[in-house]
Enzyme design. Structure first.
Site, PDB file in Angstrom:
ATOM      1  N   LYS A  62       7.213  -2.294   0.223  1.00 53.82           N
ATOM      2  CA  LYS A  62       7.434  -2.376   1.553  1.00 53.82           C
ATOM      3  C   LYS A  62       7.019  -3.606   2.094  1.00 53.82           C
ATOM      4  O   LYS A  62       7.774  -4.314   2.622  1.00 53.82           O
ATOM      5  CB  LYS A  62       6.302  -1.432   2.318  1.00 53.82           C
ATOM      6  CG  LYS A  62       6.542  -0.045   1.765  1.00 53.82           C
ATOM      7  CD  LYS A  62       5.575   0.769   2.670  1.00 53.82           C
ATOM      8  CE  LYS A  62       4.098   0.677   2.479  1.00 53.82           C
ATOM      9  NZ  LYS A  62       3.499   1.355   0.993  1.00 53.82           N
ATOM     10  N   ARG A 112      -4.911   6.502  -4.695  1.00 48.46           N
ATOM     11  CA  ARG A 112      -4.144   6.133  -3.409  1.00 48.46           C
ATOM     12  C   ARG A 112      -2.867   6.832  -3.523  1.00 48.46           C
ATOM     13  O   ARG A 112      -2.472   7.292  -2.518  1.00 48.46           O
ATOM     14  CB  ARG A 112      -3.730   4.686  -3.497  1.00 48.46           C
ATOM     15  CG  ARG A 112      -4.745   3.735  -3.003  1.00 48.46           C
ATOM     16  CD  ARG A 112      -4.609   2.231  -3.406  1.00 48.46           C
ATOM     17  NE  ARG A 112      -3.372   1.640  -3.001  1.00 48.46           N
ATOM     18  CZ  ARG A 112      -2.976   0.544  -3.878  1.00 48.46           C
ATOM     19  NH1 ARG A 112      -3.390   0.086  -4.901  1.00 48.46           N
ATOM     20  NH2 ARG A 112      -1.882  -0.191  -3.515  1.00 48.46           N
ATOM     21  N   ARG A 134      -6.283  -6.907  -6.868  1.00 53.40           N
ATOM     22  CA  ARG A 134      -6.874  -6.405  -5.659  1.00 53.40           C
ATOM     23  C   ARG A 134      -7.909  -5.741  -6.293  1.00 53.40           C
ATOM     24  O   ARG A 134      -7.624  -4.719  -7.385  1.00 53.40           O
ATOM     25  CB  ARG A 134      -6.045  -5.723  -4.893  1.00 53.40           C
ATOM     26  CG  ARG A 134      -5.438  -6.663  -3.677  1.00 53.40           C
ATOM     27  CD  ARG A 134      -4.148  -6.206  -2.891  1.00 53.40           C
ATOM     28  NE  ARG A 134      -4.366  -4.918  -2.623  1.00 53.40           N
ATOM     29  CZ  ARG A 134      -3.157  -4.124  -2.116  1.00 53.40           C
ATOM     30  NH1 ARG A 134      -2.247  -4.761  -1.559  1.00 53.40           N
ATOM     31  NH2 ARG A 134      -3.311  -2.960  -1.916  1.00 53.40           N
ATOM     32  N   ARG A 158       0.301   6.131   8.408  1.00 52.55           N
ATOM     33  CA  ARG A 158      -0.082   6.547   7.142  1.00 52.55           C
ATOM     34  C   ARG A 158      -0.376   7.971   7.366  1.00 52.55           C
ATOM     35  O   ARG A 158      -0.500   8.619   6.407  1.00 52.55           O
ATOM     36  CB  ARG A 158      -1.188   6.076   6.570  1.00 52.55           C
ATOM     37  CG  ARG A 158      -1.277   4.671   5.906  1.00 52.55           C
ATOM     38  CD  ARG A 158      -0.543   4.821   4.580  1.00 52.55           C
ATOM     39  NE  ARG A 158      -1.213   3.757   3.515  1.00 52.55           N
ATOM     40  CZ  ARG A 158      -1.283   2.577   3.437  1.00 52.55           C
ATOM     41  NH1 ARG A 158      -0.513   1.964   4.356  1.00 52.55           N
ATOM     42  NH2 ARG A 158      -2.083   2.073   2.649  1.00 52.55           N
ATOM     43  N   ARG A 183       0.587  -6.179 -10.595  1.00 51.53           N
ATOM     44  CA  ARG A 183       0.664  -6.881  -9.261  1.00 51.53           C
ATOM     45  C   ARG A 183      -0.315  -7.915  -8.828  1.00 51.53           C
ATOM     46  O   ARG A 183      -1.410  -7.679  -9.454  1.00 51.53           O
ATOM     47  CB  ARG A 183       0.879  -5.890  -8.179  1.00 51.53           C
ATOM     48  CG  ARG A 183       0.875  -6.493  -6.643  1.00 51.53           C
ATOM     49  CD  ARG A 183       1.685  -5.831  -5.820  1.00 51.53           C
ATOM     50  NE  ARG A 183       0.577  -4.679  -4.793  1.00 51.53           N
ATOM     51  CZ  ARG A 183       1.063  -4.010  -4.128  1.00 51.53           C
ATOM     52  NH1 ARG A 183       2.257  -3.711  -3.834  1.00 51.53           N
ATOM     53  NH2 ARG A 183       0.123  -3.212  -3.725  1.00 51.53           N
TER      54      ARG A 183
END
Ligand code: ADP
Ligand code: ZN
Length: 215
Positions: free
Chosen positions: A13, A173, A162, A88, A127
């Protein structure tokens, strides 16, 4: 354009939103980026949000709606917006509908980015994100790496993994996505706003979305 990007964590996204911004000047609004800046700057909002975020849990709807109401009223949103990571939950989607009604604007569509789970897992663990709050460029160790010393190509700050990209937080998640966010697919289908896009290569997804906007 006025669109929502829907999709699991790691569906791309953020990358797609940044590319679409360049297309017609619409602004990317990422609740995740707004929250991470607030945590970094230790604002009241950041202090309230930090623990939820580190666990990979959702931040309460009321806080998110406060952020979004203020954000959507800013003048730069008049050119259009790309909502990334919001709504969300069904509750957020219903609040958004009322908010857009009050602002007198309507959505073009909701782009649902579909990606197989194995690809999602690999993307999330490789990532890296630029730690500079005003940059937040996203890299991937495999196909879009930062500099060899780990610094950002755009602003020279460090890139980091992160806190919510540990294996436990990632699994949490994805679980939360399935429980709370995936039902939005059905919700927006009923609203007649849903369009599905297979999202394997960001550039291709972006072309498809641009085509749908121009159609
Ligand atoms: P992801 O890569 O999981 O899509 P984001 O950057 O969108 O991550 O969000 C990071 C974290 O910020 C989420 O795990 C959640 O804690 C919080 N967050 C972001 N957007 C929302 C939202 N709309 N509602 C509740 N929590 C949110
Ligand atoms: Zn940077």
């Amino acid at each position: 354009m006025r669109i929502i990007l829907l999709g699991a964590p790691g569906a791309g996204k953020g990358t797609v939103a940044k590319l679409l911004e360049e297309f017609d000047g619409s602004v990317q609004i990422s609740t995740g980026d707004i929250l991470r800046s607030a945590v970094k700057e230790e604002t009241t909002l950041g202090k309230k949000a930090k623990d939820y975020m580190d666990r990979g849990d959702l931040v309460p709807d009321s806080l998110i709606m406060e952020i979004m109401e203020a954000r959507l009223k800013e003048p730069d949103c008049q050119k259009g917006f790309i909502l990334d990571g919001f709504p969300r939950t069904i509750a957020q989607a219903e609040e958004l509908k009322k908010l857009l009604g009050r602002l007198g604007v309507s959505l073009d569509f909701v782009a649902n980015l579909e990606v197989p789970r194995e690809i999602i897992l690999e993307r999330l663990t490789t990532r890296r994100t630029c730690c500079n709050p005003s940059c937040q460029a996203i890299y991937n160790l495999k196909n879009n790496p930062p500099r060899q010393d780990g610094t950002c190509l755009l602003c020279d700050h460090e890139t980091i993994q992160r806190d919510d990209e540990t294996v436990e937080a990632i699994n949490n998640r994805l679980e939360i996505y399935n429980q709370k966010t995936a039902p939005l697919i059905g919700y927006y289908e009923k609203e007649g706003l849903l369009k599905n896009f297979l999202s394997l290569v960001a550039d291709d997804t972006v072309s498809e979305i641009k085509k749908a906007i121009s159609a």
